[in-house]
Design a protein around this motif. Structure first.
Motif, PDB file in Angstrom:
ATOM      1  N   THR A 177       0.840  -1.196   0.000  1.00  0.00           N
ATOM      2  CA  THR A 177       0.000   0.000   0.000  1.00  0.00           C
ATOM      3  C   THR A 177       0.875   1.246   0.000  1.00  0.00           C
ATOM      4  N   THR A 230       1.823   2.489  -3.392  1.00  0.00           N
ATOM      5  CA  THR A 230       0.804   3.346  -4.011  1.00  0.00           C
ATOM      6  C   THR A 230       0.939   4.782  -3.531  1.00  0.00           C
ATOM      7  N   PHE A 231       1.116   4.934  -2.208  1.00  0.00           N
ATOM      8  CA  PHE A 231       1.179   6.290  -1.665  1.00  0.00           C
ATOM      9  C   PHE A 231       2.465   6.998  -2.069  1.00  0.00           C
ATOM     10  N   LYS A 260      -2.353  14.608  -3.011  1.00  0.00           N
ATOM     11  CA  LYS A 260      -3.419  14.462  -2.045  1.00  0.00           C
ATOM     12  C   LYS A 260      -4.489  13.548  -2.612  1.00  0.00           C
ATOM     13  N   VAL A 261      -5.022  12.676  -1.780  1.00  0.00           N
ATOM     14  CA  VAL A 261      -6.149  11.847  -2.212  1.00  0.00           C
ATOM     15  C   VAL A 261      -7.276  11.991  -1.191  1.00  0.00           C
ATOM     16  N   PRO A 262      -8.525  11.789  -1.613  1.00  0.00           N
ATOM     17  CA  PRO A 262      -9.633  12.078  -0.699  1.00  0.00           C
ATOM     18  C   PRO A 262     -10.044  10.932   0.223  1.00  0.00           C
ATOM     19  N   SER A 263      -9.268   9.850   0.297  1.00  0.00           N
ATOM     20  CA  SER A 263      -9.732   8.627   0.978  1.00  0.00           C
ATOM     21  C   SER A 263     -10.265   8.829   2.394  1.00  0.00           C
ATOM     22  N   LEU A 264      -9.595   9.605   3.234  1.00  0.00           N
ATOM     23  CA  LEU A 264     -10.003   9.702   4.642  1.00  0.00           C
ATOM     24  C   LEU A 264     -10.709  11.022   4.935  1.00  0.00           C
ATOM     25  N   ARG A 265     -11.446  11.534   3.938  1.00  0.00           N
ATOM     26  CA  ARG A 265     -11.998  12.887   4.131  1.00  0.00           C
ATOM     27  C   ARG A 265     -13.035  12.935   5.244  1.00  0.00           C
ATOM     28  N   ASP A 266     -13.613  11.789   5.627  1.00  0.00           N
ATOM     29  CA  ASP A 266     -14.626  11.818   6.689  1.00  0.00           C
ATOM     30  C   ASP A 266     -14.051  11.376   8.036  1.00  0.00           C
ATOM     31  N   ILE A 267     -12.741  11.367   8.157  1.00  0.00           N
ATOM     32  CA  ILE A 267     -12.103  10.855   9.373  1.00  0.00           C
ATOM     33  C   ILE A 267     -11.398  11.983  10.118  1.00  0.00           C
ATOM     34  N   TYR A 289      -4.442   4.466   6.311  1.00  0.00           N
ATOM     35  CA  TYR A 289      -5.463   4.048   5.338  1.00  0.00           C
ATOM     36  C   TYR A 289      -5.988   2.660   5.683  1.00  0.00           C
ATOM     37  N   LEU A 290      -5.074   1.734   5.950  1.00  0.00           N
ATOM     38  CA  LEU A 290      -5.493   0.355   6.197  1.00  0.00           C
ATOM     39  C   LEU A 290      -6.243   0.217   7.523  1.00  0.00           C
ATOM     40  N   ALA A 333      -7.959   2.684   9.067  1.00  0.00           N
ATOM     41  CA  ALA A 333      -9.245   3.382   8.940  1.00  0.00           C
ATOM     42  C   ALA A 333     -10.258   2.500   8.226  1.00  0.00           C
ATOM     43  N   GLY A 334      -9.794   1.731   7.266  1.00  0.00           N
ATOM     44  CA  GLY A 334     -10.676   0.854   6.516  1.00  0.00           C
ATOM     45  C   GLY A 334     -11.199  -0.304   7.343  1.00  0.00           C
TER      46      GLY A 334
END
Lengths: 307, 182
Positions: A26, A29-30, A40-47, A301-302, A304-305
């Motif tokens: 992972t 990827t980052f 910047k990526v939006p993956s954790l925008r609600d965290i 990321y991992l 939070a998922g």
């Protein structure tokens, strides 16, 4: 689709080999994300993530904060100085109050070993250990492993040497299990007073002679002499330490091998590592810092998922 | 319902060939255009189209990239597991390019929405078109439409469309199956 086996990242010894591989993958990827024009990526925008630093830090704290921002998470920062900790509030109360404000994840550094493990039994949020006392610093272990993997392709079969204060080092505490889990051999080197008694049970062997140890290894991770953790004298003087265990150009040139040099920072230049080594091509110290952000993004990321 | 084939390998090849010619009609020699495959499954079609285009146009420099949209999805954490990321490899700038986005099946449109977000982080393309092999037109959740379509099918949500590739599954084929049979 795979997921981590753990809900928290407290210690490398809790992780399985597949977890470490997943984090590395992972992080690849980052790393690519960090090369883009828009990093910047939006993956954790609600965290929302709270960075709780009960102990000083520059690098780790900035690295985590950047990682969180690159993932679009909201962050709040807390440091023990200037907080209610000084008024006598307990750790659990402090954390529960912060969580009551709807925080999803906690990144925490604490001077007591096991503080994060204790918290993880009492709260629901995911916890990432950013260093606990003299126990572990798992994201440092992961970024060290990742940087070596980047340089050598894989960790399996490598000879990995850690030099310095092993006893008080949470970096060694995380590096040793990480490297041995991934199939590397680990040796430690340093004054006998700074070697933990049960080093063999951790999966590493001890070599008191620095030159011999360097001749054996492919990669040497030079640790910082931690003056703040030495309430009694473990070494007679810094000068003497540097004489026996300092890594310098002359020493590296005397062995017939191109060793990769690492350092978790901050460097005491002229003590454990000389500038003619730290700033040379053999050192991957700044790559370690760069990779730190990608590896921390992967861990965040991992985890939070998994919520 | 029994699984049935909607595209067999000969029709499959014809369809890809037609899509290529439609692309050439619009993009001429591809000097200002590029092909971007959406990871993971769109990449197979994108690679096929890319190599056919190069063969037809006798060119070796048509730009081609892979785009991973995992980090841009809107259902992150709703599935209870983090989604594994794939490689993104776009070795050129998208600034001012005419981008042909390629995916195998267009269904709800959410993947393509994520892909548009992801694309914009690489620059500002001149325009973006969508090419898909299969368009399941009745299941759209978002106002997204493909410009180039291999085949349109009317299917219900419980049915599944499966695209198989020669290099991966032995033959080029498109199946439709209902979930209960699996």
């Amino acid at each position: 689709m795979s997921a981590l086996s753990q809900k928290h990242l407290i210690a490398i010894k809790d992780l399985q080999k597949s977890d470490i591989e997943l984090i590395f993958q992972t992080a690849d990827t980052f790393k690519e994300v960090l090369q883009r024009p828009i990093k910047k990526v939006p993956s954790l925008r609600d965290i929302t993530i709270a960075n709780l630093f009960f102990e000083d830090s520059t690098r780790t704290r900035i690295s985590f904060e950047l990682a969180e921002k690159r993932l679009s998470a909201d962050t709040i920062n807390f440091s023990a100085s200037g907080s209610s900790v000084k008024k006598g509030e307990t750790l659990l109360d402090t954390v529960n109050n912060i969580l009551a404000m709807k925080v999803d994840m906690i990144v925490m550094r604490h001077s007591s070993s096991g503080a994060q493990a204790f918290l993880s039994q009492h709260i629901k949020a995911n916890i990432i250990n950013a260093g606990d006392g003299t126990h572990e610093h798992p994201t440092q272990g992961l970024l060290d492993g990742y940087s070596v993997r980047e340089k050598f392709g894989e960790l399996k079969g490598l000879n990995y040497l850690i030099i310095g204060d092993i006893k008080h080092s949470r970096v060694a505490g995380s590096d040793i299990p990480l490297m041995t889990k991934m199939g590397a051999k680990v040796k430690v080197c340093g004054p006998p007073t700074l070697i933990p008694k049960y080093i063999e049970e951790m999966g590493a062997t001890y070599e008191p002679d620095l030159k011999k140890a360097l001749e054996w290894c492919d990669v040497a991770n030079v640790l910082r002499i931690q003056l703040e953790r030495m309430d009694i004298k473990f070494v007679p003087s810094l000068r003497e330490y540097s004489l026996f265990y300092g890594v310098n150009r002359e020493l590296l040139d005397s062995i017939n091998k191109d060793i990769t040099i690492m350092h978790p920072g901050p460097i005491n230049r002229g003590v454990e590592l000389n500038s003619d080594v730290a700033d040379s091509k053999q050192a991957i110290i700044l790559q370690q810092v760069e990779n730190g952000v990608a590896v921390r993004m992967a861990a965040l990321y991992l985890l939070a998922g998994r919520a | 319902m029994k699984p049935r084939i909607i595209l067999d390998s000969s029709k499959f090849a014809l369809t890809v060939e037609r899509l290529c010619h439609q692309l050439i009609e619009q993009h001429r020699d591809f000097s200002q255009s590029c092909i971007i495959g959406v990871q993971p499954r769109g990449v197979f079609l994108a690679e096929r189209i890319h190599s056919r285009l190069q063969a037809i146009l006798k060119k070796k420099d048509i730009q081609y990239g892979k785009l991973d949209i995992t980090l841009y999805r809107d259902d992150f954490r709703q599935k209870g597991k983090p989604m594994t990321t794939n490689e993104t490899d776009i070795p050129f700038s998208l600034e001012g390019k005419n981008v042909v986005l390629v995916d195998d099946v267009l269904f709800t449109g959410r993947t393509i929405r994520s892909a548009l977000d992801a694309l914009l982080d690489y620059g500002r393309p001149n325009d973006v078109e969508l090419l898909v092999l299969i368009d399941r037109r009745l299941q759209r959740h978002l106002p997204i439409q493909a410009k180039y379509v291999g085949k349109v099918i009317d299917s219900i949500t419980t049915e599944k469309v499966k695209v198989e590739w020669k290099d991966l599954d032995g033959a080029d084929k498109v199946w439709i199956t209902s979930d209960h049979n699996e």
